[in-house]
Design a protein around this motif. Structure first.
Motif, mmCIF file in Angstrom:
data_model
loop_
_atom_site.group_PDB
_atom_site.id
_atom_site.type_symbol
_atom_site.label_atom_id
_atom_site.label_comp_id
_atom_site.label_asym_id
_atom_site.label_seq_id
_atom_site.Cartn_x
_atom_site.Cartn_y
_atom_site.Cartn_z
ATOM 1 N N ASN A 13 0.692 -1.312 -0.022
ATOM 2 C CA ASN A 13 0.022 0.011 0.011
ATOM 3 C C ASN A 13 1.100 1.326 -0.014
ATOM 4 N N ILE A 14 2.299 1.157 -0.016
ATOM 5 C CA ILE A 14 2.886 2.186 -0.331
ATOM 6 C C ILE A 14 3.696 2.361 -1.657
ATOM 7 N N LYS A 15 3.385 3.541 -2.448
ATOM 8 C CA LYS A 15 3.570 3.501 -3.647
ATOM 9 C C LYS A 15 5.240 3.704 -3.668
ATOM 10 N N ASN A 16 5.840 3.258 -4.679
ATOM 11 C CA ASN A 16 7.317 3.566 -4.641
ATOM 12 C C ASN A 16 8.130 3.308 -3.559
ATOM 13 N N LYS A 17 7.966 2.231 -2.876
ATOM 14 C CA LYS A 17 8.484 2.339 -1.670
ATOM 15 C C LYS A 17 10.103 2.046 -1.735
ATOM 16 N N GLU A 18 10.518 1.518 -2.751
ATOM 17 C CA GLU A 18 11.830 1.127 -3.153
ATOM 18 C C GLU A 18 12.726 2.541 -3.389
ATOM 19 N N GLU A 19 11.906 3.669 -3.678
ATOM 20 C CA GLU A 19 12.678 4.732 -4.052
ATOM 21 C C GLU A 19 12.457 5.756 -2.791
ATOM 22 N N ARG A 20 11.575 5.685 -1.960
ATOM 23 C CA ARG A 20 11.283 6.537 -1.165
ATOM 24 C C ARG A 20 11.556 6.188 0.440
ATOM 25 N N VAL A 21 12.183 4.856 0.316
ATOM 26 C CA VAL A 21 12.428 4.424 1.884
ATOM 27 C C VAL A 21 14.089 3.840 1.730
ATOM 28 N N ARG A 22 14.740 4.428 2.594
ATOM 29 C CA ARG A 22 16.219 3.702 2.960
ATOM 30 C C ARG A 22 16.190 3.162 4.249
ATOM 31 N N PHE A 23 16.953 2.092 4.469
ATOM 32 C CA PHE A 23 17.358 1.637 5.802
ATOM 33 C C PHE A 23 18.736 1.744 6.074
ATOM 34 N N LEU A 24 19.208 2.372 6.871
ATOM 35 C CA LEU A 24 20.724 2.753 7.181
ATOM 36 C C LEU A 24 21.286 2.410 8.601
ATOM 37 N N VAL A 25 22.255 1.764 8.503
ATOM 38 C CA VAL A 25 22.798 1.678 9.844
ATOM 39 C C VAL A 25 23.707 2.881 10.296
ATOM 40 N N GLN A 26 23.285 3.464 11.348
ATOM 41 C CA GLN A 26 23.764 4.706 11.818
ATOM 42 C C GLN A 26 23.752 4.686 13.424
ATOM 43 N N ASN A 27 24.849 5.445 14.031
ATOM 44 C CA ASN A 27 24.616 5.753 15.224
ATOM 45 C C ASN A 27 23.972 7.251 15.402
ATOM 46 N N GLY A 28 22.934 6.889 16.092
ATOM 47 C CA GLY A 28 21.883 8.195 16.428
ATOM 48 C C GLY A 28 22.567 9.424 16.792
ATOM 49 N N GLU A 29 23.758 9.118 17.793
ATOM 50 C CA GLU A 29 24.475 10.169 18.180
ATOM 51 C C GLU A 29 25.045 11.000 17.350
ATOM 52 N N THR A 30 25.562 10.410 16.216
ATOM 53 C CA THR A 30 26.266 11.091 15.066
ATOM 54 C C THR A 30 25.534 11.237 13.597
ATOM 55 N N LEU A 31 24.928 10.488 13.278
ATOM 56 C CA LEU A 31 24.273 10.300 11.803
ATOM 57 C C LEU A 31 25.084 10.841 10.925
ATOM 58 N N GLU A 32 26.377 10.170 10.673
ATOM 59 C CA GLU A 32 27.300 10.616 10.023
ATOM 60 C C GLU A 32 27.112 10.741 8.563
#
Length: 301
Positions: A159-178
């Protein structure tokens, strides 16, 4: 209308400078911040334990790797299932989405959001209320196992259109978000995650950095029950949670840490002051279920 309300009203129509069009990425490419600082020899809390600050990330990572596949069950146990209602209210109160008169989409970042439930809720709300099927979200988490659960969740959605283009999953430390540029996000959300940061203030400072002027910080976290009678009952319930964790998930230690991390988290007014210290204005909070959980917010002016 107050200046704070005017800023919140502008949320759906703020101009944006960039559009992320990267697809859902493998969370296996973990980046570590190797810069050592003078703080590495200091200590912090891991539940009730005192540990070296540079060890907490690994310890917290072990907890969430352990509970990743049963994360929803864990939250159900810890909140008697009420966390689902809290999250629905959290998303509805934020009420974010691209308005019809806005030329640009919104760019969300959901921090410590590996399971993907908040990101899903944000995009579904934007679509259902505003017809927004273009806004984007970066789901970031320090734990790759949690992100894998989010990837699986989104793969099953139709139900989410173009999800491959609109959503990213990234491993990041929330304290830096480098890997997140400064002044690049319209909305920063974090749900039941910021209490696990080694340096919470540093995480708030980073939230301020990545948000655009006019951007909003929105946080849902376990908090302090103010009514003494209800607090007593809640404390007794909390003592039993590790036992339930052992029975339902064969994991006493992880549940024990999570209960202790709630008790160590700052009270409502103290956390509000920390948000203000990061630079946010128009800060406030709303207690849910007598303060068992609280929504906090602030705006980058």
């Amino acid at each position: 209308m107050s200046s704070c309300n005017k800023l919140i009203t502008r949320l759906g129509s703020m101009p944006n400078r960039s559009l992320f069009k990267a697809g859902i990425v493998s969370p296996s490419l973990r980046r570590f911040n190797s810069n050592k600082t003078e703080d590495t020899d200091k200590f912090t809390h891991f539940g009730y334990k005192t540990v070296k600050a540079d060890e907490k990330e690994k310890l917290v990572g072990g907890v969430f790797s352990s509970v990743a596949t049963s994360y929803d069950l864990m939250n159900d146990v810890m909140s008697l299932g009420i966390h689902r209602l809290w999250k629905q209210h959290f998303i509805a109160k934020l009420d974010a989405g691209k308005r019809l008169h806005s030329a640009e989409p919104l760019h969300f970042i959901d921090v410590a959001g590996g399971s993907g439930d908040i990101a899903q809720g944000l995009l579904e709300h934007a679509k259902e209320k505003f017809g927004d099927e273009v806004s984007t979200v970066d789901v970031v988490d320090i734990n790759a196992d949690m992100l894998n659960e989010g990837v699986k969740r989104f793969k099953s959605l139709d139900n989410i259109k173009n999800k491959e283009e609109r959503v990213r999953f990234l491993v990041q430390n929330g304290e830096t978000l480098e890997d997140i540029p400064s002044n690049s996000k319209d909305v920063y959300t974090v749900s039941f995650g910021i209490r696990n940061f080694t340096k919470i203030q540093k995480g708030l400072d980073t939230a301020y950095r990545v948000l655009k002027p006019g951007g909003i910080f929105f946080c849902l976290e376990f908090s302090k029950v103010e009514n003494p009678i209800i607090s007593m009952g809640y404390q007794q319930w909390s003592k039993a949670l590790p036992v339930f964790g052992s029975i339902l998930a064969n994991d006493y230690d992880s549940y024990e840490y999570l209960v202790q991390s709630i008790e160590k988290f700052p009270a409502q007014e103290d956390f509000k002051s920390m948000i203000e210290k990061a630079g946010f204005k128009c800060c406030g909070y709303e207690n849910l279920t007598f303060g068992v959980a609280t929504i906090h917010w602030g705006i980058k002016v």
